[in-house]
Write an enzyme that holds these catalytic residues in place. Sequence first.
Site, PDB file in Angstrom:
ATOM      1  N   ASP A 143       5.982  -0.778  12.601  1.00  0.00           N
ATOM      2  CA  ASP A 143       6.184   0.586  12.026  1.00  0.00           C
ATOM      3  C   ASP A 143       7.440   0.466  11.234  1.00  0.00           C
ATOM      4  O   ASP A 143       8.184  -0.230  10.989  1.00  0.00           O
ATOM      5  CB  ASP A 143       6.793   1.524  13.599  1.00  0.00           C
ATOM      6  N   GLU A 144       7.543   1.553  10.480  1.00  0.00           N
ATOM      7  CA  GLU A 144       8.651   1.971   9.410  1.00  0.00           C
ATOM      8  C   GLU A 144       9.010   0.731   8.617  1.00  0.00           C
ATOM      9  O   GLU A 144      10.071   0.194   8.390  1.00  0.00           O
ATOM     10  CB  GLU A 144       9.826   2.239  10.307  1.00  0.00           C
ATOM     11  N   VAL A 145       7.775   0.077   8.057  1.00  0.00           N
ATOM     12  CA  VAL A 145       7.951  -1.069   7.255  1.00  0.00           C
ATOM     13  C   VAL A 145       8.291  -0.773   5.776  1.00  0.00           C
ATOM     14  O   VAL A 145       7.587   0.346   5.260  1.00  0.00           O
ATOM     15  CB  VAL A 145       6.628  -2.004   7.178  1.00  0.00           C
TER      16      VAL A 145
END
EC number: 3.2.1.52
Length: 477
Positions: A143-145
């Site tokens: 996530d949130e890369v």
Amino acid sequence: MVGFMLDSARLLESRGYYLRFIDHMAETGCDTLLWHFTDDQGCSLRFDSLPEAASNNAYSKPELRELLAYARDRGVAVIPELETLGHTRYITRSRSDLAELSENDEVFTSLCPVHPRSREVVGLLIDEVCDLFESALVHVGLDEVNFGTHPMTREALASSSSSELFADYIRFVHGRLARHGKRMMMWGDHLLKDPVIAEAIPKDILIANWQYTAKVPDATTPKLTGYGFEVVNCPAMISYDQPLAPGERFALENLRDTARHAREYQTKGVITTIWTPQRFFPDSLWPSAAYAAALMIEGPDALMADVLTRFFEARLGSPVSNGWVNALCELHQVMPMRDPWVAALRVDINELRDDVNLHRTAQQARRIYQALLDDRPDGWLDDRCCRALLLVAELHAHVWERVAAMQIAREDAALLAVSESLGERLSACWDEDRFADDPRKWQPVFPFDRDDHLLIAFDRGTTLLREAVASASRSKA
């Protein structure tokens, strides 16, 4: 699948607390614990291949095996979450030779997805996780890369899109897990934003759909299942926008709406997430966790007052008054969102919204605290949950009273004495179920965590009040 996610990566609770949480899950009918043990701020397990990543007081493998056996004996499956691309500063800051794998210095960063050493290091960590955990599922984050600035990534982007690079990395992680016969689980935020990624990765991946708004967007789960994935829904009791305790108008509404959403779309289940422990006291969340469990198991119509009555009567072994339960429900109704709460904690008066009536808010908070104090159940002093709840209610009232007084330049020594005494009790409560020697108690790993750190933010407000009292005293002299 019904359960909770605990975030030990940002701050470790005591060994005993995790055992009690497993007991609580088993007692309420939950069967799954998602253990978020790696993140930018730390790693809660001592890896053989990367021992330098371990946080203070991290679990050894023998200690973790004991925890896993304890959970297994109580019917609770523990799913590990190993961050494998974003949220991986636990890797890149662990050794100087791994720092080169980091993409950037932004809040959200990433390993370089095409660097051979990224895959080498992550592959070894995956192997250790698969060997240690019995769970058929392994959550790998994703996530949130945020990648694209590393020289090797920029070179790869000349011939491939970022979506293609991301999908290729996901396939690498999926393949490494498949060697061990494990099923992959990942967060779904990038798949919701990018159909190229969603269509290019294996469909046997279980997607954790996190939606932390009060109302869950109805399109998200059908979009993921439409790609061919199975989905588990993941609301939040504590999230970026909801510190201290879940509020009626945000987190609790999110829990209820997720329970509705999961039933309506017949997903694989619900896992309620509890993020960033530095923002709350763990023993104050037991009633909220009982309510979350009821929503997940009984459905969205479970009433908080009924759940809390059952919870405390079972816990204390005697009836509790309606006044106590009603005051607790009202405390949850007035829980503030992150921005006004942080501003009040730190006494950042200029950061408070104009529509926040500090005097009225302080009066309401004091009334709720007094109601809890007046109707506290017998034996409350022997129950750490009751003690923590009263401390949270007192803290909530004092913070609003303090900032209201500072707004009108009423700085007096009596108010400061209350702040200093309360600060000492907050610190002692922190130590009850955490490690007093953890440097993260007073020194967060990253500067951007300071504002969300309960003790540090409260202490800053106390310091400002102390300086104001000293200045007023000098003026009078």
